[in-house]
Design an enzyme around this catalytic site. Structure first.
Site, PDB file in Angstrom:
ATOM      1  CG  ASP A   9      37.409-152.965 -27.758  1.00 40.56           C
ATOM      2  OD1 ASP A   9      36.307-153.007 -27.194  1.00 40.56           O
ATOM      3  OD2 ASP A   9      38.488-152.941 -27.127  1.00 40.56           O
ATOM      4  CD  GLU A 114      33.376-151.987 -27.107  1.00 44.12           C
ATOM      5  OE1 GLU A 114      32.909-152.807 -27.907  1.00 44.12           O
ATOM      6  OE2 GLU A 114      33.827-152.284 -25.993  1.00 44.12           O
TER       7      GLU A 114
HETATM    8  N1  DCP Z   1      36.693-151.031 -17.895  1.00 44.94           N
HETATM    9  C1  DCP Z   1      36.435-150.911 -16.526  1.00 44.94           C
HETATM   10  N2  DCP Z   1      35.896-151.961 -15.822  1.00 44.94           N
HETATM   11  C2  DCP Z   1      35.584-153.117 -16.458  1.00 44.94           C
HETATM   12  C3  DCP Z   1      35.827-153.248 -17.846  1.00 44.94           C
HETATM   13  C4  DCP Z   1      36.391-152.183 -18.533  1.00 44.94           C
HETATM   14  O1  DCP Z   1      36.703-149.862 -15.954  1.00 44.94           O
HETATM   15  N3  DCP Z   1      35.067-154.154 -15.760  1.00 44.94           N
HETATM   16  C5  DCP Z   1      37.336-149.899 -18.610  1.00 44.94           C
HETATM   17  C6  DCP Z   1      38.826-150.093 -18.631  1.00 44.94           C
HETATM   18  C7  DCP Z   1      39.115-150.545 -20.037  1.00 44.94           C
HETATM   19  C8  DCP Z   1      38.021-149.889 -20.833  1.00 44.94           C
HETATM   20  O2  DCP Z   1      36.902-149.823 -19.964  1.00 44.94           O
HETATM   21  O3  DCP Z   1      40.411-150.154 -20.469  1.00 44.94           O
HETATM   22  C9  DCP Z   1      37.660-150.628 -22.096  1.00 44.94           C
HETATM   23  O4  DCP Z   1      37.173-151.919 -21.786  1.00 44.94           O
HETATM   24  P1  DCP Z   1      37.485-153.175 -22.676  1.00 44.94           P
HETATM   25  O5  DCP Z   1      36.528-154.231 -22.278  1.00 44.94           O
HETATM   26  O6  DCP Z   1      37.529-152.801 -24.118  1.00 44.94           O
HETATM   27  O7  DCP Z   1      38.914-153.659 -22.174  1.00 44.94           O
HETATM   28  P2  DCP Z   1      40.366-153.138 -22.557  1.00 44.94           P
HETATM   29  O8  DCP Z   1      40.330-152.131 -23.646  1.00 44.94           O
HETATM   30  O9  DCP Z   1      41.044-152.719 -21.310  1.00 44.94           O
HETATM   31  O10 DCP Z   1      41.071-154.454 -23.051  1.00 44.94           O
HETATM   32  P3  DCP Z   1      40.904-155.221 -24.442  1.00 44.94           P
HETATM   33  O11 DCP Z   1      42.240-155.142 -25.096  1.00 44.94           O
HETATM   34  O12 DCP Z   1      40.521-156.599 -24.089  1.00 44.94           O
HETATM   35  O13 DCP Z   1      39.824-154.502 -25.209  1.00 44.94           O
HETATM   36 MG    MG Z   2      39.218-152.454 -25.349  1.00 44.49          MG
HETATM   37 MG    MG Z   3      35.765-152.085 -25.137  1.00 45.13          MG
END
Ligand code: DCP
Ligand code: MG
Ligand code: MG
Length: 365
Positions: A9, A114
Site C-alpha cells: 500500500d 494497493e
Molecule cells: N482516497 C480518497 N478518499 C478516501 C480514501 C482514499 O480519495 N476516503 C484516495 C486518496 C489516497 C488513496 O485513495 O491517497 C489511497 O488510499 P489509502 O487509504 O491507501 O490512503 P493513503 O495512501 O493516502 O494513506 P496511507 O499512508 O494511510 O495508506
Molecule cells: Mg495508501
Molecule cells: Mg490504500
C-alpha cells in the site's frame, strides 16, 4: 508448499505525489481535496500527508474542518488522472515480482494504491526470501517513482493486508505462520480486515473486543448472531485462516467521451464525423497510458432524451483507432437503422482495458 502473499500500500498516496512534484511542500501539512465546486473548500479530504495527520486531519472529513484543524495547511485539488498514471506504473513494477501464474491468479490490484502479489512459487514458501522481495519492491518504487510504500507479508491475503498497515509509512512487516497469533490476537476486532463499524459494534455488545476474544468465542454463538457464512468467517479470520485466492481484476475501468451534435440529426456523415473526433480523444488517452481495449460501447441520446447503449467485445485487446472507429460505426449503423428519432448526443467508450504489449491492430495477429 507454504503459501506466501505480499500486500503493498502506497503511503499517503495522492499527497505524496503532490509533494514529489513540488518539493517546496516538504515538511508542510498537505491536504488533497475533492472539491465539490460550489465554493472554496466545500468538498471532502481525499487524503493528507503525515504532517497533516498530526493535526487530526483525516480522509473523508470536510475540507472546511481540516482548514480549522490547521489553517496553515496547503490545500490542493485532486488530480485523479495524474495519480492514476503513477499508479499504473507502480502496478507494472509490482506485477513483475509476482509468481508467473497463468490465470490472473498471482496479482490483484484492489485500489489505486494497493495490490496483492502471490509469491509462494518465487519464494518456495521461504519468508526470509519474501522479506528480500519486499525490500526490492520498496527500493524499485523509491528509485523509479521517488515514493514510499508499506509492505506486508503473510501466509494469506488477510494477514498480508493487515501486516502492511501495521507499520506506516515506509514500513515492512512480515508475519510468519508461527507468529500469527502473536500478531493478530492483541488487535482490536475492528482492525480485522473485513469487519466494519456495524459488525465491530455488535461484537463489542457480545463482549468481544480483541481478535483473541473473537478467536476464543463459541462459533455457534457467532453463527446465531451473524448467520452461518459470516459467523464461520469471523471465527476463521480470528484464527488468521483465509484461503481466498488472488483475482486479477477484469479491468472494470472505462475510458470514454460523449458530446452534443451541432444539431439534432439522423445524418450518418454528420454523426460519424463527431464519433471520429471522440474516438480520436479516447485513443489519445489510451495511448498516453499505453492501454489496449477489448470492449467498445456506443451511446446515443435522441432528441427525446432517450438513451441507447450497445457494446461489442473483441477477441483480442487492441489499441488501434481504425478498429475502434470500425466497430463504433457498425454499432451506429444499427442504431440508425432501428431509430427514426433524431440523435442529439453521441458517445463512445472502451473497456476491458489492459497494458498494451505493442500490438497496434487486429491485423497484427
Ligand atoms: N482516497 C480518497 N478518499 C478516501 C480514501 C482514499 O480519495 N476516503 C484516495 C486518496 C489516497 C488513496 O485513495 O491517497 C489511497 O488510499 P489509502 O487509504 O491507501 O490512503 P493513503 O495512501 O493516502 O494513506 P496511507 O499512508 O494511510 O495508506
Ligand atoms: Mg495508501
Ligand atoms: Mg490504500
Amino acid at each position: 508448499m507454504q503459501r506466501v502473499v505480499l500486500h503493498m500500500d502506497m503511503d499517503y498516496f495522492y499527497a505524496a505525489i503532490e509533494e514529489r512534484e513540488n518539493p517546496k511542500l516538504r515538511g508542510k501539512a498537505v491536504v488533497v481535496c475533492m472539491l465539490s465546486g460550489r465554493n472554496e473548500l466545500s468538498g471532502s479530504v481525499s487524503t493528507c500527508n503525515y504532517v497533516a495527520r498530526e493535526f487530526g486531519i483525516r480522509s473523508g472529513m470536510p475540507c472546511s474542518r481540516a482548514k480549522k484543524l490547521n489553517p496553515e495547511a496547503v490545500f490542493l485539488p485532486v488530480r485523479k488522472e495524474f495519480y492514476t498514471s503513477v499508479s499504473d506504473r507502480i502496478m507494472e513494477i509490482l506485477r513483475s515480482y509476482a509468481d508467473p501464474g497463468e490465470n490472473g491468479d498471482s496479482f490483484e490490484q484492489i485500489s489505486v494504491d494497493e495490490a496483492f502479489l502471490e509469491i509462494s512459487e518465487r519464494t518456495g514458501g521461504d519468508f526470509n526470501l519474501a522479506f528480500e522481495i519486499g525490500m526490492q519492491i520498496k527500493r524499485e518504487i523509491k528509485e523509479k517513482e521517488n515514493l514510499t510504500c508499506s509492505v506486508g507479508i503473510g501466509p494469506n491475503k488477510l494477514i498480508a493486508k493487515m501486516a502492511s498497515s501495521a507499520k506506516k509509512p515506509d514500513g515492512m512487516t512480515v508475519v510468519n505462520p508461527q507468529d500469527l497469533e502473536a500478531f493478530l490476537w492483541p488487535l482490536k476486532v475492528s482492525k480485522l480486515w473485513g469487519i466494519g463499524d456495524v459488525t465491530a459494534r455488535r461484537l463489542q455488545e457480545m463482549g468481544i473486543f480483541t481478535v483473541k476474544d473473537l478467536a476464543e468465542h463459541d462459533v455457534i454463538g457467532l453463527i446465531s448472531t451473524f448467520g452461518k457464512s459470516r459467523g464461520t468467517w469471523l471465527k476463521q479470520a480470528a484464527a488468521g485462516i483465509d484461503d481466498s485466492p488472488l483475482k486479477e481484476r477484469g479491468g472494470s475501468e472505462q475510458i470514454g467521451r460523449i458530446a452534443t451534435l451541432p444539431e439534432d440529426t439522423l445524418d450518418k456523415e454528420l454523426i460519424s464525423s463527431l464519433l471520429e473526433r471522440l474516438a480520436g480523444d479516447v485513443i489519445e488517452k489510451l495511448d498516453s497510458r499505453e492501454l489496449s481495449f477489448r470492449i467498445v460501447t456506443v451511446t446515443v441520446i435522441n432528441s427525446n432524451f432517450r438513451m441507447y447503449t450497445r457494446s461489442r467485445t473483441l477477441t483480442h485487446p487492441v489499441s488501434s483507432k481504425e478498429v475502434l472507429l470500425r466497430v463504433a460505426r457498425e454499432i451506429l449503423g444499427e442504431f440508425l437503422s432501428e431509430n427514426r428519432t433524431e440523435f442529439r448526443r453521441v458517445g463512445v467508450r472502451v473497456g476491458g482495458l489492459q497494458k498494451s504489449k505493442g500490438q497496434k491492430s487486429l491485423f497484427d495477429y
